[in-house]
Motif scaffolding. Structure first.
Motif, mmCIF file in Angstrom:
data_model
loop_
_atom_site.group_PDB
_atom_site.id
_atom_site.type_symbol
_atom_site.label_atom_id
_atom_site.label_comp_id
_atom_site.label_asym_id
_atom_site.label_seq_id
_atom_site.Cartn_x
_atom_site.Cartn_y
_atom_site.Cartn_z
ATOM 1 N N UNK A 194 0.907 -1.050 0.115
ATOM 2 C CA UNK A 194 0.074 -0.089 0.089
ATOM 3 C C UNK A 194 0.931 1.322 0.046
ATOM 4 N N UNK A 195 2.057 1.303 -0.626
ATOM 5 C CA UNK A 195 2.822 2.398 -0.803
ATOM 6 C C UNK A 195 1.865 3.446 -1.516
ATOM 7 N N UNK A 196 1.986 4.832 -0.772
ATOM 8 C CA UNK A 196 0.948 5.628 -1.336
ATOM 9 C C UNK A 196 0.847 6.429 -2.181
ATOM 10 N N UNK A 197 2.094 6.524 -3.164
ATOM 11 C CA UNK A 197 1.883 7.165 -4.467
ATOM 12 C C UNK A 197 2.929 6.249 -5.504
ATOM 13 N N UNK A 198 2.503 6.510 -6.695
ATOM 14 C CA UNK A 198 3.331 5.735 -7.874
ATOM 15 C C UNK A 198 4.408 6.100 -7.975
ATOM 16 N N UNK A 199 5.105 4.919 -8.691
ATOM 17 C CA UNK A 199 6.716 5.048 -8.813
ATOM 18 C C UNK A 199 7.082 4.798 -10.382
ATOM 19 N N UNK A 200 7.767 5.981 -10.700
ATOM 20 C CA UNK A 200 8.474 5.657 -12.228
ATOM 21 C C UNK A 200 9.820 5.177 -12.066
ATOM 22 N N UNK A 201 10.245 4.487 -13.054
ATOM 23 C CA UNK A 201 11.407 3.713 -12.928
ATOM 24 C C UNK A 201 12.259 3.983 -14.407
ATOM 25 N N UNK A 224 3.135 -4.153 -7.229
ATOM 26 C CA UNK A 224 2.996 -4.400 -8.901
ATOM 27 C C UNK A 224 3.998 -3.857 -9.479
ATOM 28 N N UNK A 225 4.695 -4.427 -10.413
ATOM 29 C CA UNK A 225 5.803 -4.016 -11.236
ATOM 30 C C UNK A 225 5.213 -4.255 -12.724
ATOM 31 N N UNK A 226 5.421 -3.436 -13.346
ATOM 32 C CA UNK A 226 5.075 -3.762 -14.868
ATOM 33 C C UNK A 226 5.639 -2.581 -15.824
ATOM 34 N N UNK A 227 5.766 -2.724 -17.232
ATOM 35 C CA UNK A 227 6.018 -1.736 -18.040
ATOM 36 C C UNK A 227 5.020 -0.765 -18.347
ATOM 37 N N UNK A 228 5.575 0.461 -18.265
ATOM 38 C CA UNK A 228 4.414 1.659 -18.433
ATOM 39 C C UNK A 228 3.849 1.492 -20.022
ATOM 40 N N UNK A 229 2.407 1.921 -19.990
ATOM 41 C CA UNK A 229 1.774 2.024 -21.008
ATOM 42 C C UNK A 229 1.413 3.652 -21.369
ATOM 43 N N UNK A 230 1.487 3.948 -22.694
ATOM 44 C CA UNK A 230 1.170 5.412 -22.930
ATOM 45 C C UNK A 230 0.006 5.556 -22.625
ATOM 46 N N UNK A 231 -0.485 6.757 -21.969
ATOM 47 C CA UNK A 231 -1.566 7.488 -21.680
ATOM 48 C C UNK A 231 -2.285 6.890 -20.392
ATOM 49 N N UNK A 232 -1.639 6.030 -19.741
ATOM 50 C CA UNK A 232 -2.255 5.330 -18.549
ATOM 51 C C UNK A 232 -2.127 6.209 -17.463
ATOM 52 N N UNK A 248 10.192 7.717 -20.849
ATOM 53 C CA UNK A 248 9.029 7.843 -19.799
ATOM 54 C C UNK A 248 8.760 9.228 -19.200
ATOM 55 N N UNK A 249 7.526 9.742 -19.422
ATOM 56 C CA UNK A 249 7.425 11.008 -19.095
ATOM 57 C C UNK A 249 6.089 10.962 -18.467
ATOM 58 N N UNK A 250 5.925 12.150 -17.461
ATOM 59 C CA UNK A 250 4.924 12.542 -16.884
ATOM 60 C C UNK A 250 3.971 13.620 -17.339
ATOM 61 N N UNK A 251 3.157 13.475 -17.911
ATOM 62 C CA UNK A 251 2.346 14.672 -18.711
ATOM 63 C C UNK A 251 1.792 15.522 -17.640
ATOM 64 N N UNK A 252 1.725 16.904 -17.907
ATOM 65 C CA UNK A 252 1.028 17.773 -17.159
ATOM 66 C C UNK A 252 -0.343 17.342 -16.443
ATOM 67 N N UNK A 270 15.846 8.170 -20.855
ATOM 68 C CA UNK A 270 16.345 9.264 -20.336
ATOM 69 C C UNK A 270 15.934 9.572 -18.989
ATOM 70 N N UNK A 271 16.641 9.399 -17.867
ATOM 71 C CA UNK A 271 16.274 9.779 -16.633
ATOM 72 C C UNK A 271 15.992 11.257 -16.515
ATOM 73 N N UNK A 272 17.101 11.984 -17.202
ATOM 74 C CA UNK A 272 16.755 13.353 -17.227
ATOM 75 C C UNK A 272 15.561 14.005 -17.647
ATOM 76 N N UNK A 273 15.016 13.246 -18.853
ATOM 77 C CA UNK A 273 13.915 13.493 -19.328
ATOM 78 C C UNK A 273 12.477 13.384 -18.562
ATOM 79 N N UNK A 274 12.682 12.096 -17.901
ATOM 80 C CA UNK A 274 11.614 11.890 -16.844
ATOM 81 C C UNK A 274 11.572 12.769 -15.645
#
Length: 357
Positions: A194-201, A224-232, A248-252, A270-274
């Motif tokens: 129940x970790x309270x926030x999402x994690x990008x890797x 739960x760990x899985x590959x990210x999907x666009x627009x989810x 992998x980016x986080x949109x506004x 790129x980690x910098x872009x993330x």
């Protein structure tokens, strides 16, 4: 100018297939940075020869007769610590699981095995193998590194800041490269389901291995760990891994975006872009971590996240397998604190829960 034989990196090839062993020997012979020190067909033979040959780096097959590549990696890291590059010829579940566990046991990277000189992508695979062997030969390794961390250093506060006023994070981004899989397993494995926030890797690894890497991590921990999907839309308690060859980016709007934009500093993802996207989308509610890895990917982005008010952490030199990425983050002012690996997960859990530092 070609390197002299004395200055070349000495490679031991461990591969049971005579055809592939000869192919790897041919690939190594073509590279002026490398020289073939030995080529053996089993892990047992490798363990017998390593003391005499004293290679700078080992190319390790995973599927071997008798002792497999995972156990061989454990033995070598215990008895004759030497940089190991896993050469994986299959991306089926069992082979990927062994490859990922070899990384956890002390191997430094995993790359595709070449099929033949006429196969598609042969030149690129051959170049990747040689470059990985050369680069990883420079990494200092220690006896049983995966199982006994070096003496833990105290937390380093890089600049005195007020702990009060830190916004409760809504998103966590983590970046890692060489040495990353065992470090990630340690940190993410300490989080509850129940970790309270999402994690990008973002983990630098060959594209064919990313799905297996995510599956391997998923089997190690409550999250739960899985590959990210666009627009989810990312949700709490889940880890979203950047797929192979996609940023992998986080949109506004808070949705995930996968991008095929050109590599940045030779890296895609790129980690910098993330981190830059997190700075824009989450600002002071972003939480960023840079772990072990070569190069400087992520350092500029982490600095932007910190400037946006986010809380940022770099792994301490005392536990980083390769201190390149964390050192760059510190040098560029991107890290608020530097922590040894054992202290990172507890700090992140407190911050994610809104309990402060």
């Amino acid at each position: 100018m070609r390197s002299s034989p004395q200055s070349r990196v000495r490679v031991m090839v461990v591969e049971d297939s005579l055809v592939v062993r000869q192919l790897l020997a041919h690939i190594i012979a073509r590279d002026p940075r490398l020289i073939l020190a030995a080529a053996v067909g089993s892990a047992e033979e490798a363990l017998q020869e390593i003391g005499r040959v004293q290679p700078d780096v080992i190319s390790m097959d995973i599927r071997l007769p008798g002792m497999d590549g995972l156990e061989a990696t454990r033995r070598i890291m215990s008895e004759h610590p030497t940089p190991i590059v896993v050469i994986a010829g299959s991306i089926e579940d069992s082979a990927l699981r062994i490859s990922m566990n070899a990384l956890r046991a002390g191997a430094l990277s995993v790359v595709e095995k070449p099929v033949g000189v006429t196969s598609a992508g042969y030149d690129g695979i051959a170049e990747t193998i040689c470059t990985q062997l050369y680069i990883m030969s420079q990494v200092p390794v220690v006896r049983q590194r995966s199982f006994a961390w070096r003496t833990q250093a105290p937390e380093t506060s890089l600049r005195r800041e007020e702990a009060t006023g830190t916004a409760r994070p809504t998103i966590l981004g983590i970046a890692a490269s060489t040495g990353g899989p065992p470090a990630l397993a340690k940190i993410l494995g300490a989080f509850p389901a129940d970790f309270p926030i999402p994690i990008l890797l973002v983990q630098h690894m060959g594209a064919p291995f990313m799905e297996g890497f995510a599956s391997w991590l998923d089997g190690l921990m409550p999250l739960e760990v899985r590959l990210a999907q666009d627009q989810e839309i990312p949700v709490a308690g889940k880890v979203y891994v950047a797929p192979g060859d996609r940023h992998l980016l986080l949109s506004p709007t808070g949705a995930l975006r996968l991008s095929a934009a050109p590599p940045l500093s030779s890296q895609r993802p790129s980690a910098t872009l993330m981190f830059e996207s997190m700075a824009k989308a989450a600002g002071p509610k972003g939480l960023g971590v840079i772990l072990t890895g070569m190069g400087e990917d992520g350092a500029i982005g982490l600095a932007e996240l910190r400037q946006a008010g986010g809380y940022t952490i770099a792994e301490d030199e005392s536990t980083a397998v390769v201190y390149g990425m964390p050192a760059a983050a510190i040098r560029m002012g991107g890290a608020r604190v530097s922590l040894p690996l054992d202290l990172i997960a507890p700090r992140l859990l407190r911050l994610a829960k809104g309990d402060g530092e």
